[in-house]
Design a protein around this motif. Structure first.
Motif, PDB file in Angstrom:
ATOM      1  N   GLY A  79      21.396  26.100  -7.388  1.00 37.72           N
ATOM      2  CA  GLY A  79      20.466  26.872  -8.202  1.00 37.72           C
ATOM      3  C   GLY A  79      19.035  26.871  -7.700  1.00 37.72           C
ATOM      4  N   SER A  80      18.695  25.939  -6.836  1.00 37.28           N
ATOM      5  CA  SER A  80      17.313  25.891  -6.337  1.00 37.28           C
ATOM      6  C   SER A  80      16.984  27.096  -5.463  1.00 37.28           C
ATOM      7  N   ARG A  81      18.019  27.761  -4.916  1.00 37.47           N
ATOM      8  CA  ARG A  81      17.755  28.986  -4.144  1.00 37.47           C
ATOM      9  C   ARG A  81      17.144  30.057  -5.042  1.00 37.47           C
ATOM     10  N   ALA A  82      17.781  30.279  -6.194  1.00 36.82           N
ATOM     11  CA  ALA A  82      17.271  31.294  -7.118  1.00 36.82           C
ATOM     12  C   ALA A  82      15.907  30.907  -7.660  1.00 36.82           C
ATOM     13  N   VAL A  83      15.736  29.636  -8.002  1.00 40.44           N
ATOM     14  CA  VAL A  83      14.455  29.175  -8.538  1.00 40.44           C
ATOM     15  C   VAL A  83      13.337  29.398  -7.536  1.00 40.44           C
ATOM     16  N   SER A  84      13.610  29.140  -6.255  1.00 42.08           N
ATOM     17  CA  SER A  84      12.582  29.254  -5.221  1.00 42.08           C
ATOM     18  C   SER A  84      12.168  30.700  -4.953  1.00 42.08           C
ATOM     19  N   LYS A  85      12.882  31.651  -5.556  1.00 38.00           N
ATOM     20  CA  LYS A  85      12.553  33.069  -5.397  1.00 38.00           C
ATOM     21  C   LYS A  85      12.137  33.709  -6.719  1.00 38.00           C
ATOM     22  N   ASN A  86      11.996  32.889  -7.752  1.00 35.80           N
ATOM     23  CA  ASN A  86      11.708  33.381  -9.090  1.00 35.80           C
ATOM     24  C   ASN A  86      10.240  33.102  -9.432  1.00 35.80           C
ATOM     25  N   ASP A  87       9.466  34.147  -9.620  1.00 40.02           N
ATOM     26  CA  ASP A  87       8.032  33.984  -9.851  1.00 40.02           C
ATOM     27  C   ASP A  87       7.724  33.212 -11.130  1.00 40.02           C
ATOM     28  N   THR A  88       8.576  33.341 -12.141  1.00 38.71           N
ATOM     29  CA  THR A  88       8.332  32.610 -13.388  1.00 38.71           C
ATOM     30  C   THR A  88       8.369  31.110 -13.140  1.00 38.71           C
ATOM     31  N   TYR A  89       9.384  30.661 -12.418  1.00 38.49           N
ATOM     32  CA  TYR A  89       9.494  29.245 -12.079  1.00 38.49           C
ATOM     33  C   TYR A  89       8.373  28.823 -11.134  1.00 38.49           C
ATOM     34  N   LEU A  90       8.132  29.617 -10.105  1.00 37.56           N
ATOM     35  CA  LEU A  90       7.133  29.239  -9.109  1.00 37.56           C
ATOM     36  C   LEU A  90       5.741  29.152  -9.722  1.00 37.56           C
ATOM     37  N   ASN A  91       5.401  30.087 -10.574  1.00 32.76           N
ATOM     38  CA  ASN A  91       4.077  30.055 -11.214  1.00 32.76           C
ATOM     39  C   ASN A  91       3.947  28.849 -12.133  1.00 32.76           C
ATOM     40  N   TRP A  92       5.045  28.508 -12.831  1.00 33.59           N
ATOM     41  CA  TRP A  92       5.003  27.345 -13.710  1.00 33.59           C
ATOM     42  C   TRP A  92       4.815  26.063 -12.909  1.00 33.59           C
ATOM     43  N   VAL A  93       5.571  25.925 -11.825  1.00 26.64           N
ATOM     44  CA  VAL A  93       5.440  24.730 -10.978  1.00 26.64           C
ATOM     45  C   VAL A  93       4.040  24.651 -10.387  1.00 26.64           C
ATOM     46  N   LYS A  94       3.542  25.770  -9.905  1.00 24.46           N
ATOM     47  CA  LYS A  94       2.202  25.794  -9.316  1.00 24.46           C
ATOM     48  C   LYS A  94       1.155  25.364 -10.330  1.00 24.46           C
ATOM     49  N   ASP A  95       1.261  25.871 -11.537  1.00 18.07           N
ATOM     50  CA  ASP A  95       0.292  25.506 -12.581  1.00 18.07           C
ATOM     51  C   ASP A  95       0.392  24.030 -12.930  1.00 18.07           C
ATOM     52  N   ARG A  96       1.609  23.523 -13.109  1.00 12.93           N
ATOM     53  CA  ARG A  96       1.787  22.120 -13.475  1.00 12.93           C
ATOM     54  C   ARG A  96       1.357  21.182 -12.352  1.00 12.93           C
ATOM     55  N   TYR A  97       1.585  21.607 -11.123  1.00 16.53           N
ATOM     56  CA  TYR A  97       1.210  20.764  -9.987  1.00 16.53           C
ATOM     57  C   TYR A  97      -0.297  20.507  -9.953  1.00 16.53           C
ATOM     58  N   GLN A  98      -1.073  21.482 -10.361  1.00 21.47           N
ATOM     59  CA  GLN A  98      -2.537  21.343 -10.339  1.00 21.47           C
ATOM     60  C   GLN A  98      -3.036  20.243 -11.259  1.00 21.47           C
ATOM     61  N   HIS A  99      -2.185  19.820 -12.199  1.00 15.54           N
ATOM     62  CA  HIS A  99      -2.618  18.831 -13.182  1.00 15.54           C
ATOM     63  C   HIS A  99      -1.786  17.550 -13.148  1.00 15.54           C
ATOM     64  N   CYS A 100      -0.856  17.439 -12.187  1.00 18.04           N
ATOM     65  CA  CYS A 100      -0.001  16.261 -12.171  1.00 18.04           C
ATOM     66  C   CYS A 100      -0.481  15.238 -11.133  1.00 18.04           C
ATOM     67  N   GLU A 101      -0.013  14.033 -11.304  1.00 23.45           N
ATOM     68  CA  GLU A 101      -0.374  12.945 -10.401  1.00 23.45           C
ATOM     69  C   GLU A 101       0.492  12.956  -9.148  1.00 23.45           C
ATOM     70  N   TYR A 102       1.782  13.204  -9.343  1.00 21.09           N
ATOM     71  CA  TYR A 102       2.728  13.275  -8.226  1.00 21.09           C
ATOM     72  C   TYR A 102       3.712  14.410  -8.451  1.00 21.09           C
ATOM     73  N   LEU A 103       4.108  15.040  -7.363  1.00 21.09           N
ATOM     74  CA  LEU A 103       5.203  16.009  -7.381  1.00 21.09           C
ATOM     75  C   LEU A 103       6.303  15.497  -6.466  1.00 21.09           C
TER      76      LEU A 103
END
Length: 207
Positions: A79-103
């Protein structure tokens, strides 16, 4: 400080990729009066997710109501193939990464940071069958096939499936030290000398 550990789950995620890290962080916290980590599963909508091989998972929260995440974990699986091409998931990860300590990316979950441009010129680990795909998509990335896990900045990547457990132990060590690590290893009856140490270990002050 108690950390929130948010684990992204999605259809066709590899079970041990998220269940292994969940157990490490949850057990280490339980052994210390639940004071170290709050570990939870996050999906896009909060609806049940069907992981690989038919396991049905009920997430704790979804993209819109998830609490602040200090440690964000990205599992792999088909399923990570589809997630890696899905803007909804990518935008969420990008936003959360900006505020997290570790990814942390586990196994083929590295497809997600790769799609976000995070592997450009960076060393990474993934499943043995995924290296060529990542190299083809990110030619400047640097595969570390001989390592169990590695990192750049505050981004950690692990090898296939069970390596996510090893990486989770490493994060426990970085944050809380050898005492908490060893107590968790002992309780989980995990052979750290065989399975974990020696792949990648530097002083916590280097992070």
């Amino acid at each position: 400080m108690k950390r929130n550990v948010g684990i992204l789950i999605f259809d066709d995620a590899e079970v041990l990729d998220f269940a292994g890290p969940f157990e490490v962080f949850a057990v280490s916290s339980a052994l210390h009066d639940h004071s170290l980590f709050n570990t939870f599963l996050v999906s896009e909508t909060g609806a049940p997710v069907k992981a690989l091989n038919g396991m049905h998972i009920l997430p704790n929260c979804h993209f819109k109501n998830a609490p602040k995440i200090d440690i964000l974990i990205l599992p792999g699986g088909r399923g990570s193939r589809a997630v890696s091409k899905n803007d909804t998931y990518l935008n969420w990860v990008k936003d959360r990464y900006q505020h997290c300590e570790y990814l942390l990316s586990i196994c083929s979950g590295v497809r997600i940071p790769a799609s976000l441009g995070m592997l450009d010129g960076k060393a990474f680990c993934t499943h043995q069958e995924v290296y060529e795909e990542i190299i083809a998509n990110v030619p400047s990335s640097i595969p570390q096939k001989e390592k169990r896990f590695t990192h750049f900045d505050n981004v950690f990547t692990s090898g296939g499936i069970s390596a996510g457990i090893d990486l989770s132990f490493e994060i426990v060590r970085i944050i809380y030290g050898d005492y908490v690590l060893n107590r968790t290893l002992e309780y989980m009856e995990y052979d750290g000398n065989r399975s974990w140490t020696g792949y990648f270990r530097t002083p916590a002050s280097n992070y």
